[in-house]
Scaffold this active site. Structure first.
Site, PDB file in Angstrom:
ATOM      1  N   ASP A  21       0.822  -1.208   0.000  1.00 38.63           N
ATOM      2  CA  ASP A  21       0.000   0.000   0.000  1.00 38.63           C
ATOM      3  C   ASP A  21       0.856   1.257   0.000  1.00 38.63           C
ATOM      4  O   ASP A  21       2.084   1.182   0.159  1.00 38.63           O
ATOM      5  CB  ASP A  21      -0.966   0.001   1.198  1.00 38.63           C
ATOM      6  CG  ASP A  21      -0.294  -0.379   2.521  1.00 38.63           C
ATOM      7  OD1 ASP A  21       0.950  -0.395   2.582  1.00 38.63           O
ATOM      8  OD2 ASP A  21      -1.017  -0.641   3.497  1.00 38.63           O
ATOM      9  N   HIS A  33      -7.461  -4.423  10.317  1.00 37.35           N
ATOM     10  CA  HIS A  33      -7.167  -4.221   8.897  1.00 37.35           C
ATOM     11  C   HIS A  33      -5.860  -4.895   8.506  1.00 37.35           C
ATOM     12  O   HIS A  33      -4.963  -5.081   9.335  1.00 37.35           O
ATOM     13  CB  HIS A  33      -7.191  -2.730   8.506  1.00 37.35           C
ATOM     14  CG  HIS A  33      -6.001  -1.912   8.895  1.00 37.35           C
ATOM     15  ND1 HIS A  33      -6.092  -0.610   9.329  1.00 37.35           N
ATOM     16  CD2 HIS A  33      -4.669  -2.177   8.894  1.00 37.35           C
ATOM     17  CE1 HIS A  33      -4.888  -0.130   9.562  1.00 37.35           C
ATOM     18  NE2 HIS A  33      -4.012  -1.057   9.320  1.00 37.35           N
ATOM     19  N   GLU A  88      -9.852  -1.535   5.489  1.00 39.53           N
ATOM     20  CA  GLU A  88     -10.505  -1.192   6.747  1.00 39.53           C
ATOM     21  C   GLU A  88     -11.777  -2.024   6.937  1.00 39.53           C
ATOM     22  O   GLU A  88     -12.286  -2.620   5.973  1.00 39.53           O
ATOM     23  CB  GLU A  88     -10.868   0.299   6.736  1.00 39.53           C
ATOM     24  CG  GLU A  88      -9.680   1.235   6.553  1.00 39.53           C
ATOM     25  CD  GLU A  88      -8.809   1.368   7.799  1.00 39.53           C
ATOM     26  OE1 GLU A  88      -8.809   0.455   8.637  1.00 39.53           O
ATOM     27  OE2 GLU A  88      -8.123   2.397   7.927  1.00 39.53           O
TER      28      GLU A  88
HETATM   29  C1  GLP Z   1      -0.638   0.432   8.691  1.00 43.22           C
HETATM   30  C2  GLP Z   1      -0.330  -0.388   7.431  1.00 43.22           C
HETATM   31  C3  GLP Z   1      -0.482  -1.852   7.639  1.00 43.22           C
HETATM   32  C4  GLP Z   1       0.126  -2.248   8.980  1.00 43.22           C
HETATM   33  C5  GLP Z   1      -0.631  -1.601  10.109  1.00 43.22           C
HETATM   34  C6  GLP Z   1      -0.043  -1.908  11.472  1.00 43.22           C
HETATM   35  O1  GLP Z   1      -1.777   1.186   8.649  1.00 43.22           O
HETATM   36  N1  GLP Z   1      -1.081   0.014   6.280  1.00 43.22           N
HETATM   37  O2  GLP Z   1       0.121  -2.555   6.566  1.00 43.22           O
HETATM   38  O3  GLP Z   1       0.061  -3.650   9.138  1.00 43.22           O
HETATM   39  O4  GLP Z   1      -0.719  -0.223   9.928  1.00 43.22           O
HETATM   40  O5  GLP Z   1       1.064  -1.111  11.729  1.00 43.22           O
HETATM   41  P1  GLP Z   1       2.111  -1.409  12.875  1.00 43.22           P
HETATM   42  O6  GLP Z   1       2.829  -2.643  12.472  1.00 43.22           O
HETATM   43  O7  GLP Z   1       3.008  -0.207  12.896  1.00 43.22           O
HETATM   44  O8  GLP Z   1       1.329  -1.585  14.118  1.00 43.22           O
END
Ligand code: GLP
Length: 266
Positions: A69, A140, A145
């Protein structure tokens, strides 16, 4: 699903890096197609892969990669772009060709057309061999979402209030977090041949319990992974704390270690 409940992020990184290493070594020529994730969760695994590259000769030469993404409106060079994140945290420290690392262009003049071509580019590369995933506290994956179609494709999505809140730690304020992203769809992610999802901390515990033991529903988008035939889930004690069958998963892993499957015996 294969559930690993490990002591801490370092132990989790070893399990995730083992899955990566196996995939890269099995790929042969012309190399593996890796699905890479951003966020804090995969960083220890990337660090372990970088260590194996430097100290043990693990090579990613010939591998290609697709990101999950990107924020809409951020240029590739923006300090919070995922394009930049993956280079700083992984790509620049291993031997993957920078040009072989593809992400949705957040600065595309027509983000809808950019999204529409992304799945085609993945398919032209032969599909993703291994997708690494984190998970949001709301369940998500990528930026799919709650409410996302379980069969969604790469598209422009609006970010939920909880995601903007969660990700505001990387920006000056919540108001600076882009409100949209280009995200692989749940249907796109399911096409990866192997998936490894990793999470740490209590903030992920509800999402992990739903992912592994909840009903498949767009309320918790990650539950769609229950439909995939080859998913490894790696969590620390805190992220696994709401799993009802935690003891069963630990037992299963112990049995596997004590009784390795010998495929050479007739
Ligand atoms: C973001 C990304 C995801 C990720 C998630 C969790 O929004 N788009 O791909 O898995 O948040 O992030 P983190 O690993 O920093 O908790």
């Amino acid at each position: 699903m294969e559930i690993h409940i490990v002591e801490d992020a370092d132990a989790g990184a070893t399990v995730v890096a083992d899955v990566f290493t196996r995939t890269v070594q099995e790929a042969g020529d012309p190399g593996a197609v890796l699905g890479l994730a951003t966020g804090s969760s995969p960083i220890p695994a990337y660090a372990e892969l970088i260590r194996r590259h430097r100290e043990e000769g693990l090579s990613f030469a010939g591998s290609r990669a697709f990101l999950l993404d990107e924020y809409v409106g951020l240029t590739a060079g923006h300090e919070q772009s995922y394009h930049r994140f993956i280079r700083e945290n992984f790509i620049e420290q291993v031997d993957i060709d920078d040009a072989a690392v593809v992400s949705p262009d957040g600065a595309a003049i027509d983000p809808i057309a950019e999204a529409a071509s992304y799945d085609r580019r993945i398919a032209e590369a032969g599909g993703v061999d291994l997708q690494i995933l984190g998970i949001g506290s709301n369940g998500h994956i990528a930026f799919n979402e709650p409410g996302s179609s379980l069969n969604s494709r790469t598209r422009v999505v609006g970010l939920s209030r909880s995601t903007i809140q969660d990700n505001s730690r990387y920006f000056d304020s919540a108001a600076d977090v882009p409100v949209r992203a280009l995200s692989q769809g749940l249907g796109t992610i399911l096409e990866a041949r192997r998936i490894v999802l990793t999470a740490t901390s209590a903030g992920k515990a509800a999402a992990i319990a739903q992912l592994v033991e909840g009903a498949i529903s767009s309320r918790w988008p990650a539950t769609v992974l229950q439909l995939h035939p080859d998913v490894v889930v790696v969590v620390d004690e805190a992220a696994g704390a709401q799993l009802q069958l935690a003891e069963d998963y630990r037992y299963a892993r112990r049995l596997e270690i004590e009784n390795p499957l010998d495929v050479t015996q007739g």
